[in-house]
Design an enzyme around this catalytic site. Structure first.
Site, mmCIF file in Angstrom:
data_model
loop_
_atom_site.group_PDB
_atom_site.id
_atom_site.type_symbol
_atom_site.label_atom_id
_atom_site.label_comp_id
_atom_site.label_asym_id
_atom_site.label_seq_id
_atom_site.Cartn_x
_atom_site.Cartn_y
_atom_site.Cartn_z
ATOM 1 N N PRO A 2 102.155 55.650 25.254
ATOM 2 C CA PRO A 2 100.958 55.369 26.043
ATOM 3 C C PRO A 2 99.699 55.926 25.392
ATOM 4 C CG PRO A 2 102.698 56.235 27.437
ATOM 5 C CD PRO A 2 103.123 56.441 26.007
ATOM 6 N N LEU A 3 98.635 55.185 25.544
ATOM 7 C CA LEU A 3 97.306 55.632 25.150
ATOM 8 C C LEU A 3 96.522 55.800 26.441
ATOM 9 C CD1 LEU A 3 94.956 56.156 23.198
ATOM 10 C CD2 LEU A 3 94.603 53.671 23.137
#
Length: 126
Positions: A2-3
């Site tokens: 995830p960013l």
């Protein structure tokens, strides 16, 4: 994988911003099974004119402490996992740094696994 992008009003302390990143990361580890060390968080601060939002949309009262969190992640989670993530983020950020749950706005952007390169110009998940 995830960013996380966090946007908030200018003027919060480094500890406040760090607590937000830590809370989101902990919630992703618990609810999404994100592996240890998979932490990519960008925090941006904005002046009032650059941070515009509804104070009452969906009858949720928001204050100037609103935090907008956008998470880009693989499209592999169930609706139940997403609901658990949202609830856990709000719970953790209420505890530290003390945000009102009404001031935690979360948007999840889902992408295919092959849409990532973590370095070296390689699509590690393709």
């Amino acid at each position: 994988m995830p960013l996380v992008r966090v946007a908030l009003r200018r003027g919060k302390s480094a500890d406040y911003k760090r607590a937000i990143g830590e809370g989101v990361y902990k919630a992703m580890r618990e609810s999404f099974g994100v592996p240890e060390g998979d932490r990519f968080v960008v925090v941006s601060q904005h002046d009032e004119s650059e941070f515009q939002f509804s104070r009452t949309y969906l009858d949720i009262p928001r204050t100037d402490d609103l935090v907008i969190i956008q998470i880009t992640a693989n499209n592999t989670r169930t609706v139940e996992q997403k609901k658990a993530l949202f609830a856990r983020i709000a719970e953790l950020l209420a505890a530290e740094p003390g945000l009102r749950k009404e001031d935690v706005f979360i948007n999840l952007v889902e992408v295919a696994k092959e849409n990532w390169s973590f370095g070296n110009g390689i699509a590690q998940y393709a």
